[in-house]
Write a protein that holds these residues in place. Structure first.
Motif, PDB file in Angstrom:
ATOM      1  N   GLY A 278      75.651  47.783 -15.537  1.00 39.34           N
ATOM      2  CA  GLY A 278      74.212  47.540 -15.500  1.00 39.34           C
ATOM      3  C   GLY A 278      73.412  48.350 -16.500  1.00 39.34           C
ATOM      4  O   GLY A 278      72.200  48.163 -16.622  1.00 39.34           O
ATOM      5  N   ALA A 279      74.070  49.259 -17.213  1.00 40.74           N
ATOM      6  CA  ALA A 279      73.372  50.070 -18.216  1.00 40.74           C
ATOM      7  C   ALA A 279      72.883  49.184 -19.356  1.00 40.74           C
ATOM      8  O   ALA A 279      73.605  48.299 -19.816  1.00 40.74           O
ATOM      9  CB  ALA A 279      74.303  51.150 -18.765  1.00 40.74           C
ATOM     10  N   ILE A 280      71.657  49.419 -19.801  1.00 43.55           N
ATOM     11  CA  ILE A 280      71.094  48.670 -20.923  1.00 43.55           C
ATOM     12  C   ILE A 280      71.634  49.267 -22.215  1.00 43.55           C
ATOM     13  O   ILE A 280      71.430  50.452 -22.491  1.00 43.55           O
ATOM     14  CB  ILE A 280      69.560  48.702 -20.906  1.00 43.55           C
ATOM     15  CG1 ILE A 280      69.035  47.983 -19.654  1.00 43.55           C
ATOM     16  CG2 ILE A 280      68.987  48.067 -22.174  1.00 43.55           C
ATOM     17  CD1 ILE A 280      67.536  48.088 -19.463  1.00 43.55           C
ATOM     18  N   ILE A 281      72.321  48.448 -22.993  1.00 44.55           N
ATOM     19  CA  ILE A 281      72.876  48.885 -24.273  1.00 44.55           C
ATOM     20  C   ILE A 281      71.819  48.764 -25.363  1.00 44.55           C
ATOM     21  O   ILE A 281      71.626  49.668 -26.160  1.00 44.55           O
ATOM     22  CB  ILE A 281      74.129  48.064 -24.642  1.00 44.55           C
ATOM     23  CG1 ILE A 281      75.171  48.122 -23.526  1.00 44.55           C
ATOM     24  CG2 ILE A 281      74.705  48.506 -25.971  1.00 44.55           C
ATOM     25  CD1 ILE A 281      75.645  49.516 -23.170  1.00 44.55           C
ATOM     26  N   THR A 282      71.129  47.643 -25.396  1.00 35.80           N
ATOM     27  CA  THR A 282      70.034  47.434 -26.337  1.00 35.80           C
ATOM     28  C   THR A 282      69.101  46.376 -25.770  1.00 35.80           C
ATOM     29  O   THR A 282      69.508  45.546 -24.964  1.00 35.80           O
ATOM     30  CB  THR A 282      70.543  47.037 -27.745  1.00 35.80           C
ATOM     31  OG1 THR A 282      69.461  47.060 -28.663  1.00 35.80           O
ATOM     32  CG2 THR A 282      71.159  45.657 -27.754  1.00 35.80           C
ATOM     33  N   SER A 283      67.858  46.442 -26.195  1.00 44.02           N
ATOM     34  CA  SER A 283      66.867  45.484 -25.731  1.00 44.02           C
ATOM     35  C   SER A 283      65.886  45.211 -26.866  1.00 44.02           C
ATOM     36  O   SER A 283      65.541  46.123 -27.618  1.00 44.02           O
ATOM     37  CB  SER A 283      66.125  46.051 -24.514  1.00 44.02           C
ATOM     38  OG  SER A 283      65.265  45.094 -23.964  1.00 44.02           O
ATOM     39  N   LYS A 284      65.468  43.962 -26.975  1.00 41.23           N
ATOM     40  CA  LYS A 284      64.545  43.575 -28.036  1.00 41.23           C
ATOM     41  C   LYS A 284      63.547  42.568 -27.495  1.00 41.23           C
ATOM     42  O   LYS A 284      63.912  41.649 -26.770  1.00 41.23           O
ATOM     43  CB  LYS A 284      65.315  42.946 -29.196  1.00 41.23           C
ATOM     44  CG  LYS A 284      64.398  42.464 -30.286  1.00 41.23           C
ATOM     45  CD  LYS A 284      65.117  41.892 -31.449  1.00 41.23           C
ATOM     46  CE  LYS A 284      64.065  41.481 -32.454  1.00 41.23           C
ATOM     47  NZ  LYS A 284      64.549  41.254 -33.746  1.00 41.23           N
ATOM     48  N   ARG A 285      62.282  42.731 -27.848  1.00 39.04           N
ATOM     49  CA  ARG A 285      61.234  41.799 -27.442  1.00 39.04           C
ATOM     50  C   ARG A 285      60.961  40.828 -28.590  1.00 39.04           C
ATOM     51  O   ARG A 285      60.818  41.231 -29.743  1.00 39.04           O
ATOM     52  CB  ARG A 285      59.969  42.581 -27.097  1.00 39.04           C
ATOM     53  CG  ARG A 285      58.823  41.716 -26.613  1.00 39.04           C
ATOM     54  CD  ARG A 285      57.641  42.604 -26.270  1.00 39.04           C
ATOM     55  NE  ARG A 285      56.437  41.855 -26.113  1.00 39.04           N
ATOM     56  CZ  ARG A 285      55.845  41.616 -24.953  1.00 39.04           C
ATOM     57  NH1 ARG A 285      56.370  42.103 -23.850  1.00 39.04           N
ATOM     58  NH2 ARG A 285      54.745  40.919 -24.888  1.00 39.04           N
ATOM     59  N   VAL A 286      60.876  39.544 -28.244  1.00 41.67           N
ATOM     60  CA  VAL A 286      60.562  38.489 -29.203  1.00 41.67           C
ATOM     61  C   VAL A 286      59.241  37.884 -28.738  1.00 41.67           C
ATOM     62  O   VAL A 286      59.134  37.400 -27.616  1.00 41.67           O
ATOM     63  CB  VAL A 286      61.667  37.410 -29.248  1.00 41.67           C
ATOM     64  CG1 VAL A 286      61.290  36.303 -30.205  1.00 41.67           C
ATOM     65  CG2 VAL A 286      62.999  38.034 -29.609  1.00 41.67           C
ATOM     66  N   GLU A 287      58.230  37.938 -29.573  1.00 41.15           N
ATOM     67  CA  GLU A 287      56.886  37.529 -29.160  1.00 41.15           C
ATOM     68  C   GLU A 287      56.752  36.054 -28.833  1.00 41.15           C
ATOM     69  O   GLU A 287      56.057  35.681 -27.912  1.00 41.15           O
ATOM     70  CB  GLU A 287      55.849  37.921 -30.217  1.00 41.15           C
ATOM     71  CG  GLU A 287      55.646  39.419 -30.317  1.00 41.15           C
ATOM     72  CD  GLU A 287      55.243  40.071 -29.006  1.00 41.15           C
ATOM     73  OE1 GLU A 287      54.429  39.493 -28.260  1.00 41.15           O
ATOM     74  OE2 GLU A 287      55.745  41.156 -28.711  1.00 41.15           O
TER      75      GLU A 287
END
Length: 104
Positions: A57-66
């Motif tokens: 469940g650990a977040i490795i990477t996250s990115k927001r796309v508008e």
């Protein structure tokens, strides 16, 4: 022209109702050891968050796309990730879709 919206269960495309499904979201190649591509094949007027999770469940990477207009593709470098299974998720804050990613 079809309009797919992540934040709704269905969207209108002419007179037909189109269900959002796993087919609108691809990751390839899978399995991989270097890079993979994420492809989103629908439109969303709401911002989306793309997240890669480890099995614990650990977040490795996250990115927001508008905003996504029809087809969105992004390359992710996973060459430094440990071998194993991960989950790639897209979310609009209310609904989410996930797929397994195998890193060999």
């Amino acid at each position: 022209k079809a309009l797919y919206m992540l934040g709704s269960d269905t969207a209108r495309a002419g007179s037909e109702s189109v269900l959002l499904s796993q087919e609108n979201f691809r990751i390839y190649p899978n399995p991989t050891d270097q890079n993979f591509y994420l492809e989103i094949n629908f439109s969303s007027l709401q911002p989306l968050t793309i997240t890669i999770f480890a099995l614990d469940g650990a977040i490795i990477t996250s990115k927001r796309v508008e905003q996504v207009e029809e087809i969105y593709t992004e390359r992710f470098d996973v060459s430094s990730y440990a071998r194993g299974m991960y989950f790639v998720s897209i979310s609009d804050g209310t609904h989410s879709l996930s797929k397994k990613l195998i890193i060999k």
